[in-house]
Design a protein around this motif. Structure first.
Motif, PDB file in Angstrom:
ATOM      1  N   GLY A 131     101.624  96.189  58.144  1.00  0.00           N
ATOM      2  CA  GLY A 131     102.751  95.664  57.273  1.00  0.00           C
ATOM      3  C   GLY A 131     102.417  95.564  55.860  1.00  0.00           C
ATOM      4  O   GLY A 131     103.142  96.018  54.921  1.00  0.00           O
ATOM      5  N   ALA A 132     101.125  94.902  55.570  1.00  0.00           N
ATOM      6  CA  ALA A 132     100.686  94.583  54.141  1.00  0.00           C
ATOM      7  C   ALA A 132     100.329  96.102  53.579  1.00  0.00           C
ATOM      8  O   ALA A 132     100.647  96.280  52.266  1.00  0.00           O
ATOM      9  N   GLY A 171     105.484 114.089  52.335  1.00  0.00           N
ATOM     10  CA  GLY A 171     104.601 114.551  53.282  1.00  0.00           C
ATOM     11  C   GLY A 171     103.434 114.042  53.798  1.00  0.00           C
ATOM     12  O   GLY A 171     102.741 114.345  54.808  1.00  0.00           O
ATOM     13  N   THR A 172     102.869 112.851  52.976  1.00  0.00           N
ATOM     14  CA  THR A 172     101.830 112.050  53.367  1.00  0.00           C
ATOM     15  C   THR A 172     102.131 110.889  53.959  1.00  0.00           C
ATOM     16  O   THR A 172     102.777 109.832  53.468  1.00  0.00           O
ATOM     17  N   GLY A 173     101.940 110.855  55.209  1.00  0.00           N
ATOM     18  CA  GLY A 173     102.299 109.629  55.995  1.00  0.00           C
ATOM     19  C   GLY A 173     100.956 108.837  56.397  1.00  0.00           C
ATOM     20  O   GLY A 173      99.809 109.035  55.673  1.00  0.00           O
ATOM     21  N   ILE A 174     101.248 107.882  57.336  1.00  0.00           N
ATOM     22  CA  ILE A 174     100.123 107.005  57.612  1.00  0.00           C
ATOM     23  C   ILE A 174      99.047 107.563  58.289  1.00  0.00           C
ATOM     24  O   ILE A 174      97.875 107.166  58.120  1.00  0.00           O
ATOM     25  N   ILE A 175      99.075 108.444  59.128  1.00  0.00           N
ATOM     26  CA  ILE A 175      98.047 109.333  59.617  1.00  0.00           C
ATOM     27  C   ILE A 175      97.315 109.750  58.519  1.00  0.00           C
ATOM     28  O   ILE A 175      95.999 109.931  58.589  1.00  0.00           O
ATOM     29  N   ALA A 220     102.308 103.039  64.155  1.00  0.00           N
ATOM     30  CA  ALA A 220     102.227 104.348  63.150  1.00  0.00           C
ATOM     31  C   ALA A 220     103.320 104.685  62.700  1.00  0.00           C
ATOM     32  O   ALA A 220     103.825 104.752  61.404  1.00  0.00           O
ATOM     33  N   LEU A 221     104.396 104.651  63.671  1.00  0.00           N
ATOM     34  CA  LEU A 221     105.979 104.888  63.320  1.00  0.00           C
ATOM     35  C   LEU A 221     106.603 103.691  62.474  1.00  0.00           C
ATOM     36  O   LEU A 221     107.132 104.051  61.408  1.00  0.00           O
ATOM     37  N   TRP A 222     106.312 102.576  62.794  1.00  0.00           N
ATOM     38  CA  TRP A 222     106.601 101.377  61.903  1.00  0.00           C
ATOM     39  C   TRP A 222     106.123 101.465  60.694  1.00  0.00           C
ATOM     40  O   TRP A 222     106.951 101.212  59.524  1.00  0.00           O
ATOM     41  N   SER A 223     104.811 101.572  60.590  1.00  0.00           N
ATOM     42  CA  SER A 223     104.320 101.714  59.263  1.00  0.00           C
ATOM     43  C   SER A 223     104.712 102.828  58.234  1.00  0.00           C
ATOM     44  O   SER A 223     104.930 102.916  57.147  1.00  0.00           O
ATOM     45  N   SER A 245      96.308  91.053  63.907  1.00  0.00           N
ATOM     46  CA  SER A 245      95.698  91.432  62.690  1.00  0.00           C
ATOM     47  C   SER A 245      96.044  92.738  62.226  1.00  0.00           C
ATOM     48  O   SER A 245      96.523  93.194  61.259  1.00  0.00           O
ATOM     49  N   GLN A 246      96.264  93.625  63.525  1.00  0.00           N
ATOM     50  CA  GLN A 246      96.342  94.863  63.395  1.00  0.00           C
ATOM     51  C   GLN A 246      97.963  95.064  62.559  1.00  0.00           C
ATOM     52  O   GLN A 246      98.569  95.770  61.593  1.00  0.00           O
ATOM     53  N   ILE A 247      98.966  94.100  63.153  1.00  0.00           N
ATOM     54  CA  ILE A 247     100.322  94.280  62.447  1.00  0.00           C
ATOM     55  C   ILE A 247     100.339  93.775  61.222  1.00  0.00           C
ATOM     56  O   ILE A 247     100.850  94.343  60.514  1.00  0.00           O
ATOM     57  N   ARG A 248      99.827  92.628  60.808  1.00  0.00           N
ATOM     58  CA  ARG A 248      99.491  92.281  59.323  1.00  0.00           C
ATOM     59  C   ARG A 248      98.971  92.998  58.501  1.00  0.00           C
ATOM     60  O   ARG A 248      99.569  93.218  57.403  1.00  0.00           O
TER      61      ARG A 248
END
Length: 371
Positions: free
Chosen positions: A294-295, A305-309, A89-92, A288-291
């Motif tokens: 990343g994509a 203020g809008t993040g991956i969560i 999540a942090l990386w995304s 698959s999660q990493i791909r």
């Protein structure tokens, strides 16, 4: 002369050992009675006054070794999964671009997402056709009402609206005139709902996300060979890769219903993508999660203020809307309204639109029967 034996002196018994019954026969004192060593104690007799309570021996039973080992491994797995998810999540989050998109309008009940598909003309997946800058070929409003109902509404790009500061134009012109912020303001004015999160997906990213999860399953009711979009499909359902999925959501010229038919295909694509992303083959596959992370994150531009969560919650809300019959279409008065300068546009009735989005806002809008 015979001697007489001297009389024996009687020894006094120690205190507490004298017999209270007096001397026995012959005048001799009775010997003290010793308790028999083998006499059994009464188990029901109370302990002597002042004596400590008897100690009971309690041995703590330990869990079987296999059970303890299994619990330890389970804890380690949970820690690894949580750590993996947090790291991903942090990386995304670090890959998402942010833009000042929200208008600051007074908040309306519930949570509203504005989703835009940006047709960048300098990408790899969208061929150059002479159009400068970016357009929003896909615009959707996703709303989770306070009561729990979720709704996904496609806003046709050719929808005739009043763009603040510019007048009456097609909806996608708002993005061309003023970017994400003007698009948000225009949609808020049209729907009466304040936007809490803006999420923009580059069309190049659509193809990359599909390829990251290998494929999506899409269905079409006719054979199509559309040169303008690149869509080539036969009637029926097919597993398609990124390029054909992108063509599927962009194609409209082969369809006599134009934008109306395209928005239905876009909703179908989102539902199929959600099903694929949440399938065990993707969720349980770290590669698959990493791909996918990343994509997906690399193709996103969101409001500050809008993040991956928040994007994840948006996906869950969209899936809920589709599974419950919350994918709705706006009421249309004239699908072929001829404008002075913008060609054919989709015209709506102000009163009908106000009632439609008011029901969505408070969660009272009727869900589709096939949800």
């Amino acid at each position: 002369m015979p001697t007489r034996p001297l009389p024996r002196a009687e020894r006094a018994a120690p205190p507490g050992m004298q017999d209270s019954s007096g001397p026995s026969h012959g005048g001799a004192s009775a010997l003290p009675q010793r308790p028999h060593a083998h006499a059994a104690e009464d188990p029901l007799a109370p302990p002597p006054a002042g004596a400590p309570p008897p100690r009971t021996s309690r041995r703590r039973r330990r869990a079987p070794r296999a059970l303890r080992l299994g619990a330890t491994l389970l804890v380690l797995v949970v820690v690894l999964v949580l750590g993996w998810g947090a790291g991903l999540a942090l990386w995304s989050d670090s890959r998402i671009e942010h833009v000042d998109a929200l208008s600051g309008a007074e908040n309306t009940p519930g949570t509203t997402y504005l989703i835009a598909g940006s047709d960048q003309r300098d990408g790899e997946a969208v061929a150059a056709d002479g159009t400068e800058g970016a357009r929003t070929d896909t615009i959707m409003l996703l709303h989770k009402a306070p009561g729990g109902n979720s709704y996904l509404v496609s806003l046709p790009r050719d929808l005739l609206v009043d763009i603040p500061g510019h007048g009456g134009y097609k909806l996608n012109a708002a993005y061309a005139f003023g970017g994400a912020s003007l698009l948000v303001e225009t949609v808020e004015q049209f729907t009466g709902l304040s936007v809490d999160h803006y999420v923009e997906v580059g069309f190049d990213g659509v193809a990359q996300v599909v390829d990251a999860v290998d494929h999506v399953n899409l269905c079409i009711d006719q054979d199509v060979d559309d040169e303008r979009s690149g869509l080539t499909m036969t009637e029926g359902c097919h597993d398609v890769g990124g390029d054909q999925a992108l063509a599927f959501v962009r194609a409209r010229y082969f369809d006599p219903t134009a934008d109306i038919g395209r928005q239905q295909r876009q909703q179908e694509f989102i539902g199929s993508l959600m099903d694929r992303v949440t399938s065990p083959g993707v969720l349980l596959n770290p590669l698959s999660q990493i791909r996918l992370a990343g994509a997906g994150s690399g193709a996103l531009t969101t409001s500050e203020g809008t993040g991956i969560i928040d994007v994840g919650r948006m996906g869950l809300t969209a899936r809920s809307a589709m599974n419950s019959g919350g994918t709705l279409s706006i009421p249309v008065e004239n699908p072929e309204f001829q404008t002075r300068h913008s060609g054919v546009a989709i015209q709506t009735d102000d009163a009908e639109i106000a009632a439609f989005f008011a029901a969505i806002g408070d969660g009272s809008a009727e869900l589709a029967a096939d949800g």
